[in-house]
Design a protein around this motif. Structure first.
Motif, PDB file in Angstrom:
ATOM      1  N   GLY A   1      11.536   4.134  -4.152  1.00 16.55           N
ATOM      2  CA  GLY A   1      12.581   4.701  -4.781  1.00 16.55           C
ATOM      3  C   GLY A   1      12.311   4.266  -6.271  1.00 16.55           C
ATOM      4  O   GLY A   1      12.546   5.161  -7.014  1.00 16.55           O
ATOM      5  N   ARG A   2      12.073   2.970  -6.560  1.00 18.69           N
ATOM      6  CA  ARG A   2      11.832   2.739  -8.093  1.00 18.69           C
ATOM      7  C   ARG A   2      10.541   3.244  -8.557  1.00 18.69           C
ATOM      8  O   ARG A   2      10.396   3.557  -9.753  1.00 18.69           O
ATOM      9  N   ALA A   3       9.476   3.455  -7.757  1.00 20.36           N
ATOM     10  CA  ALA A   3       8.271   4.060  -8.418  1.00 20.36           C
ATOM     11  C   ALA A   3       8.604   5.393  -8.712  1.00 20.36           C
ATOM     12  O   ALA A   3       8.179   6.126  -9.667  1.00 20.36           O
ATOM     13  N   GLU A   4       9.303   6.029  -7.998  1.00 18.80           N
ATOM     14  CA  GLU A   4       9.773   7.397  -8.403  1.00 18.80           C
ATOM     15  C   GLU A   4      11.034   7.625  -9.239  1.00 18.80           C
ATOM     16  O   GLU A   4      10.957   8.488 -10.175  1.00 18.80           O
ATOM     17  N   GLN A   5      11.845   6.694  -9.198  1.00 16.86           N
ATOM     18  CA  GLN A   5      13.087   6.705 -10.116  1.00 16.86           C
ATOM     19  C   GLN A   5      13.215   5.428 -10.967  1.00 16.86           C
ATOM     20  O   GLN A   5      13.862   4.548 -10.383  1.00 16.86           O
ATOM     21  N   PRO A   6      12.441   5.353 -12.070  1.00 13.72           N
ATOM     22  CA  PRO A   6      12.374   3.825 -12.501  1.00 13.72           C
ATOM     23  C   PRO A   6      13.968   3.546 -12.833  1.00 13.72           C
ATOM     24  O   PRO A   6      14.851   4.162 -13.498  1.00 13.72           O
ATOM     25  N   GLU A   7      14.153   2.130 -12.723  1.00 15.68           N
ATOM     26  CA  GLU A   7      15.361   1.813 -13.090  1.00 15.68           C
ATOM     27  C   GLU A   7      15.758   1.766 -14.379  1.00 15.68           C
ATOM     28  O   GLU A   7      14.915   1.507 -15.246  1.00 15.68           O
ATOM     29  N   ASN A   8      17.047   2.339 -14.700  1.00 17.27           N
ATOM     30  CA  ASN A   8      17.375   2.589 -16.185  1.00 17.27           C
ATOM     31  C   ASN A   8      18.180   1.143 -16.455  1.00 17.27           C
ATOM     32  O   ASN A   8      19.463   1.345 -16.462  1.00 17.27           O
ATOM     33  N   CYS A   9      17.368   0.151 -16.727  1.00 18.26           N
ATOM     34  CA  CYS A   9      18.361  -1.165 -16.857  1.00 18.26           C
ATOM     35  C   CYS A   9      18.331  -1.385 -18.287  1.00 18.26           C
ATOM     36  O   CYS A   9      17.360  -1.925 -18.945  1.00 18.26           O
ATOM     37  N   LEU A  10      19.412  -0.991 -18.901  1.00 18.45           N
ATOM     38  CA  LEU A  10      19.579  -1.080 -20.208  1.00 18.45           C
ATOM     39  C   LEU A  10      20.080  -2.451 -20.565  1.00 18.45           C
ATOM     40  O   LEU A  10      20.842  -3.143 -19.650  1.00 18.45           O
ATOM     41  N   PRO A  11      19.299  -3.318 -21.458  1.00 18.97           N
ATOM     42  CA  PRO A  11      20.074  -4.553 -22.010  1.00 18.97           C
ATOM     43  C   PRO A  11      21.469  -4.605 -22.078  1.00 18.97           C
ATOM     44  O   PRO A  11      21.875  -3.898 -22.623  1.00 18.97           O
ATOM     45  N   TYR A  12      21.916  -5.556 -21.387  1.00 16.54           N
ATOM     46  CA  TYR A  12      23.488  -5.838 -21.599  1.00 16.54           C
ATOM     47  C   TYR A  12      23.716  -6.516 -22.896  1.00 16.54           C
ATOM     48  O   TYR A  12      24.017  -7.513 -23.097  1.00 16.54           O
TER      49      TYR A  12
END
Length: 310
Positions: free
Chosen positions: A201-212
């Motif tokens: 899943g991560r490969a197809e939909q990269p995590e949108n991890c915005l810095p906190y």
């Protein structure tokens, strides 16, 4: 010799009839001996199973928060040494009123699952000898059950623990994948490849991890939350402190609501040997197209994971 051969044939036929009866009824009795990474099944698995005609499940838990293989085995030793020692409840977080052996003996389980606690999953030396001892104990008190491993998953890529350990998300997954495979090969066990499903899943939909960003976070007010787009692992939520005020907490390790649905779909397909496309249940919090995508990723993980050859 002829009598022995005839006896084996009769036993084999009886076993086949029993398996056929179980498949016809569509009912499985499943017990998880794990931690919160198995208890997240409580969100959707029963509803997922019930959405497919002819399938039903009895799902029970011997889960403890953060419980490693070592701690499960230490609990067993204490329970066996002291008749009053009991570490397990009807569900995680409930009062401990049962010994593990009592839960194992309480029904004729079809499947009993085990897993390592996530902080130790990437550490090869954390598995043994505790895994072997726990597996032997389960087989003693649930001799007809198949023991199955749930492969856990790597943390969110910005998890503080990864920085503390000096590893990346990819390195955590590579290590835990190897460790679970080693155990599966050693004990000839099947694996539920949830970690692989998350990686696909991560490969197809990269995590949108915005810095906190502290300033940006300070401007959030309940019920506002940081972006969780594409996340399969991780949550943010408002909690009350001792004075009763709300503060924003972050979880970098547990499945997100989307991930919990994917987990339930994968477990269903594995347990019932059916396709995730047969699932019709979709929680209100997940859109139809997103649910289809997650079911497809779960199926891909199951189809592509190479199980131990018997």
């Amino acid at each position: 010799m002829l009598r022995k051969t005839f006896f084996k044939i009769v036993c084999s036929a009886a076993a086949s009839l029993l398996i056929s009866a179980q498949l016809f009824s569509g009912e499985l009795k499943v017990l998880t001996v794990g931690n919160s990474f198995a208890h997240s099944l409580n969100s959707h698995l029963v509803k997922v199973v019930n959405s497919v005609p002819g399938c039903s499940i009895k799902l029970a838990y011997a889960n403890l928060p953060g419980c490693s293989l070592k701690r499960h085995w230490e609990n067993v030793l204490k329970e066996e040494a002291d008749e009053n020692a009991k570490f397990y409840g009807k569900a995680m977080g409930q009062p401990a009123v049962y010994k593990l052996r009592d839960i194992l003996k309480s029904d004729k389980w079809d499947i009993v699952t085990i897993q390592q606690a996530s902080p130790f999953s990437w550490k090869a030396n954390s598995f043994q000898p505790y895994a072997d001892k726990l597996i032997g104990y389960i087989r003693n008190y649930a001799p007809t059950a198949e023991i199955v491993i749930q492969q856990t998953w790597a943390y969110r890529k910005d998890a503080p623990a990864l920085k503390d350990w000096g590893i990346t998300q990819k390195q955590m997954y590579s290590a835990l994948e190897k460790n679970y495979r080693t155990l599966a090969e050693h004990k000839n066990l099947r694996v539920i490849p949830m970690g692989l499903a998350v990686e696909l899943g991560r490969a197809e939909q990269p995590e949108n991890c915005l810095p906190y960003d502290k300033v940006a976070l300070s401007e959030l007010v309940p019920p506002d939350l940081p972006s969780r787009a594409n996340l399969l692992v991780g949550n943010s939520y408002w909690r009350k402190n001792k004075s009763g005020d709300l503060w924003l907490a972050h979880d970098y390790i547990h499945l997100s609501p989307r991930g919990e649905y994917m987990q339930a779909c994968l477990w269903f397909a594995f347990l019932f040997n059916k396709k995730t496309a047969e699932i019709t249940y979709v929680p209100d919090s997940i859109g139809k197209s997103d649910a289809i995508w997650m079911r497809a990723k779960a199926q891909e993980a199951l189809d592509s994971y190479k199980q131990v050859e018997n």
